[in-house]
Design a protein around this motif. Structure first.
Motif: not given
Length: 389
Positions: A277, A281, A304-309
């Motif tokens: 991540a 980012r 909006t956050e790559i970790e969440d994706y």
């Protein structure tokens, strides 16, 4: 481009070249002109999202004017085809802008993409009905196409949209079905088309809870043979369709192209996963194309956050449920399809009869969802259906 990509058409950049190929393939269904589309590509001298939008929006405006002129001249066939081309060019114009759903170019481009297609449906020589399907506290927009207006019960194909497609873009697969005597329903679910852009409803992994109310609505229509409903899942719908079919047993046959039973399969594992991540980012900060690639996908999930994706992709998992698929299943694997490679895993997990169909570059049907080889794809798939239903 790498050796894993299809042979280039025009652009060195695989993303832009792949999108050009999608529009070129629409010429088979009168929704693109090869010369017109290549002229739009040539105007994009150095591919970037703004130049792409400008060129394809210009192509759409030209086609819209052609449609208006043809209608005034009393030529409905030319008007219909021009509206189809305009709709596809509008869709293409905002493809690389989807990271910001509030971008006026996305909002206006989507509206005109839909309006142009609706104008085309009014001129088609077979019934083409815009529909609204009840879903939770809202409706899902789609279209029902039938070979004629007789109302005769027919086998019906339900075509799901993918990660970035719309109900209007699904026209790509409709004429081949109509020519073989099938009805077709195309519709947008959460995370897709207007349900995403206008309603801000995002993808959900439990797609059976989307498909079941759609089938409830569809099977009440007199022209639908309830014993012969086929589910098509192409691109990201190669996850959505088998997931839904594992629970929804009113499906008589399932087609996946390609199968994507585990959306997290391509994410790094182990120690690399911990730094993936932050690396992505940083790539998004430094590279506009990487930023658009990931941000557009995150937008369909409301993230909006790559970790969440990355965490969200783990929820899109259905391999352990595949034994619930009880209908005959065709899984298409096209060479050089960046989303392919999981067909055998799904085939081994399904309890029903399964056929695995391989398409190749030698045949001219490689790339994502068989690339430019759409007539080859249709011939193989509908021959299988003719033997299966």
């Amino acid at each position: 481009m790498s050796s894993d990509d299809p042979a280039p058409i025009h652009f060195k950049d695989a993303d832009y070249d792949g999108q050009l190929g999608r529009t070129l393939s629409m010429a088979v269904v009168h929704a693109a002109d090869l010369g017109e589309a290549m002229a739009a590509a040539r105007r994009v001298h150095h591919p970037d999202r703004d130049a792409w939008f400008t060129s394809w929006a210009h192509a759409a405006e030209t086609a819209e004017q052609a449609a208006t002129d043809a209608a005034k001249a009393g030529d409905p066939v030319s008007a219909r085809d021009a509206w189809l081309r305009a709709s596809e060019y509008r869709r293409q114009s905002w493809y690389f802008l989807r990271s910001d759903l509030d971008d006026p170019r996305v909002q206006e481009g989507h509206r005109r993409h839909v309006d142009d297609f609706v104008a085309a449906t009014a001129l088609m020589d077979h019934p083409a009905e815009p529909v609204r399907i009840p879903y939770e506290d809202t409706t899902l927009r789609g279209y029902v196409f039938t070979p004629d207006a007789s109302g005769t019960p027919r086998p019906t194909i339900v075509m799901l949209c993918g990660y970035d497609s719309t109900a209007e873009y699904s026209w790509a697969d409709v004429p081949a079905a109509l020519a073989r005597g099938y009805n077709v329903l195309v519709f947008e679910g959460p995370g897709q088309g207007g349900v995403l852009i206008e309603q801000r409803r995002y993808f959900r992994p439990d797609w059976e809870n989307v498909l079941t109310p759609v089938l409830d609505w569809l099977l009440a229509r007199p022209e639908v043979d309830a014993s012969r409903v086929v589910l098509f899942g192409r691109s990201f719908a190669g996850y959505l369709a088998p997931r839904a079919a594992a629970f929804e047993h009113r499906i008589a046959a399932l087609v996946c192209d390609p199968a994507q039973p585990e959306m997290a399969d391509r994410l790094p594992e182990g120690a690399i996963a911990k730094v993936a991540a932050p690396i992505v980012r940083q790539q998004m900060r430094m590279n506009a194309r990487r930023r658009e690639f990931f941000a557009a996908r995150m937008a369909t999930h409301g993230l909006t956050e790559i970790e969440d994706y990355f965490a969200e992709l783990h929820r899109f998992s259905m391999l352990s449920l595949a034994g619930g698929i009880t209908c005959p299943t065709l899984i298409v694997e096209a060479e050089h399809d960046f989303a392919g490679g999981s067909g055998r895993r799904l085939a081994d997990a399904v309890s029903a009869p399964v056929e695995l169909l391989h398409l190749t570059a030698e045949q001219g049907a490689d790339g994502h969802c068989a690339g430019l080889g759409q007539q080859l794809w249709a011939g193989k798939v509908y021959s299988w259906l003719a033997q299966t239903l």
